[in-house]
Scaffold this active site. Structure first.
Site, PDB file in Angstrom:
ATOM      1  N   LYS A 101       0.863  -1.193   0.000  1.00 53.06           N
ATOM      2  CA  LYS A 101       0.000   0.000   0.000  1.00 53.06           C
ATOM      3  C   LYS A 101       0.886   1.225   0.000  1.00 53.06           C
ATOM      4  O   LYS A 101       2.002   1.192   0.526  1.00 53.06           O
ATOM      5  CB  LYS A 101      -0.871   0.014   1.260  1.00 53.06           C
TER       6      LYS A 101
HETATM    7  N1  GLU Z   1      -7.300   0.015  -2.910  1.00 50.49           N
HETATM    8  C1  GLU Z   1      -8.087  -1.167  -3.095  1.00 50.49           C
HETATM    9  C2  GLU Z   1      -8.100  -2.011  -1.821  1.00 50.49           C
HETATM   10  O1  GLU Z   1      -7.923  -1.500  -0.738  1.00 50.49           O
HETATM   11  C3  GLU Z   1      -7.709  -1.938  -4.341  1.00 50.49           C
HETATM   12  C4  GLU Z   1      -6.308  -2.462  -4.391  1.00 50.49           C
HETATM   13  C5  GLU Z   1      -5.908  -3.047  -5.732  1.00 50.49           C
HETATM   14  O2  GLU Z   1      -6.707  -3.065  -6.645  1.00 50.49           O
HETATM   15  O3  GLU Z   1      -4.757  -3.478  -5.814  1.00 50.49           O
HETATM   16  O4  GLU Z   1      -8.380  -3.178  -1.844  1.00 50.49           O
END
Ligand code: GLU
Length: 418
Positions: free
Chosen positions: A106
């Site tokens: 992240k």
């Molecule tokens: N930000 C989204 C989540 O928290 C999607 C992450 C992604 O598609 O890699 O799951």
């Protein structure tokens, strides 16, 4: 909203809770409670007036035992090192619970994007992409959208990466616009998984979705799509909110009309079809069949949890309940279906996008939605089987038991080198 709960400590607590039910040694567990690495960088970017501003940014690569690190990038003033670490850890268990071949990562920039022009945001994003370049890659770490980022930012990151690498590599990032290698169904995917989880949960608990009352906290991409799709199943969306407040109508609001109103005015507040308006906390404690927290972490703390009247909660946001709130809700018999399942549609369709990019092939929206449905339904079944088999206290622990076991199996089969 609780200011105290540190999301990284919440994540570690959730892992410990699940570890009680599986055979895992303390040293392996310790490894799964800390990120493998965190990039912290300060972006110096020229503003439209010629001045230079510095933005703190992070990318946490939590665990890669099951595949490349995967997870979004958020732009928010509350982004912090611990928040990014927690969110990257939740991605590890999210990709494991839906069984897609990824680890977890992240990223985030400490910024309120509303205060910057589009040109400034582009320079900030490209500067971050330049810093990220050595760390990301189609088989290494694949970012995606998160809070306050979307197709536009993903396209800038892809373009910066491809330009610097002198290649084409659409699979280096997901959540792109269709013309830049994005997937059908990606924008709706997070909210769709919330709807599918709630649908399966109601079925499992022998509850009727038709005319069920629903409150949705947060009316961004995840919240509004979940509301629209639940409405399509016959549920009654009685209340929705955003950071400015909540709107309510006991006969049901019209999800699309509320969205149009928000697009025009910037908020759900003032929507003509509502017969009452109140604050966010009042929405969270409404007597409804289903509550969907779809905003940020720590929306419900233990104090608020004592007032929650919903029967079922499906978490569209990441980490909306503190661990103490979770305990209170378990004790009170409120069924919580956790974020790592209920919002896993986003990363699942990101996976489909990456697969399509690797194959230079384009799936139909119908195919994407069908495949997503089977992933979520299978994961739901795995979770409820674990819940029954181990006689677990709640569905979050069940999701972590399933996911943790998968991550540990991958680690133990792969060994540890050096
Ligand atoms: N930000 C989204 C989540 O928290 C999607 C992450 C992604 O598609 O890699 O799951």
């Amino acid at each position: 909203m609780s200011e105290q709960a540190n999301p990284f400590e919440s994540l570690q607590e959730q892992i410990d809770d699940a570890a009680e039910y599986i055979d895992a040694s303390d040293d392996v567990l310790e490894r799964l409670k800390h990120p493998e690495r965190v990039l912290e960088t300060n972006l110096s970017v020229e503003m439209d007036d010629g001045s230079i501003e510095v933005f703190k940014a992070f990318r946490s690569q939590f665990n890669g035992d099951r595949g490349p690190y995967k997870g979004g990038i958020r732009y928010h003033p509350n982004v912090s090192r611990d928040e990014v670490k927690a969110l990257s850890g939740w991605m590890v268990y999210k990709t494991a619970v839906v069984d897609i071949p990824y680890g977890g990562g992240k990223g985030g920039i400490v910024i309120d994007p509303d205060e910057y022009s589009e040109a400034e945001l582009e320079r900030i994003t490209r500067s971050f992409a330049t810093e990220l370049r050595p760390f990301i890659g189609v088989d290494r770490d694949i970012p995606a959208p998160d809070v306050n980022t979307g197709q536009r930012e993903m396209n800038w990151i892809k373009d910066t990466y491809e330009t610097l690498e002198n290649t084409t590599a659409p699979g280096v990032i997901t959540g792109k616009a269709l013309d830049s290698g994005g997937s059908e169904g990606r924008v709706e995917a997070t909210g769709r998984s919330t709807m599918l989880t709630a649908r399966e949960a109601f079925d499992y608990l022998d509850k009727e979705m038709k005319d069920a009352t629903v409150a949705v906290q947060g009316y961004g991409n995840a919240g509004w799509i979940a509301a629209k799709l639940l409405e399509n199943l016959g549920a009654k969306i009685v209340a929705v909110s955003d950071s400015s407040g909540a709107v309510y109508n006991s006969e049901g609001l019209h999800a699309r009309d509320v969205k149009d109103h928000k697009n025009e005015t910037g908020s759900v507040v003032g929507y003509a079809g509502a017969d009452e308006e109140f604050g966010n906390d009042d929405l969270l404690t409404l007597d409804v069949d289903l509550l969907v927290p779809a905003a940020l972490e720590n929306a419900i703390d233990d104090e608020l949890a004592r007032e929650v009247q919903a029967d079922v909660i499906a978490e569209a946001a990441n980490g909306p309940l503190t661990p103490e709130a979770d305990d209170v809700l378990t004790e009170r018999g409120v069924h919580v279906f956790p974020d790592i399942l209920a919002n896993a549609g986003g990363v699942t369709v990101s996976y489909f996008e990456w697969v399509q990019n690797r194959q230079r092939f384009h799936w139909s929206e119908e195919r994407v939605n069908d495949e997503l449905e089977s992933v979520i339904v299978n994961a739901f079944d795995d979770l409820t089987s674990a819940y029954e088999e181990h006689d677990l206290p709640n569905f979050r622990t069940a999701a972590y038991v399933v996911a943790l076991q998968r991550v540990i199996d991958a680690y133990e089969e792969g060994g540890n080198w050096p």
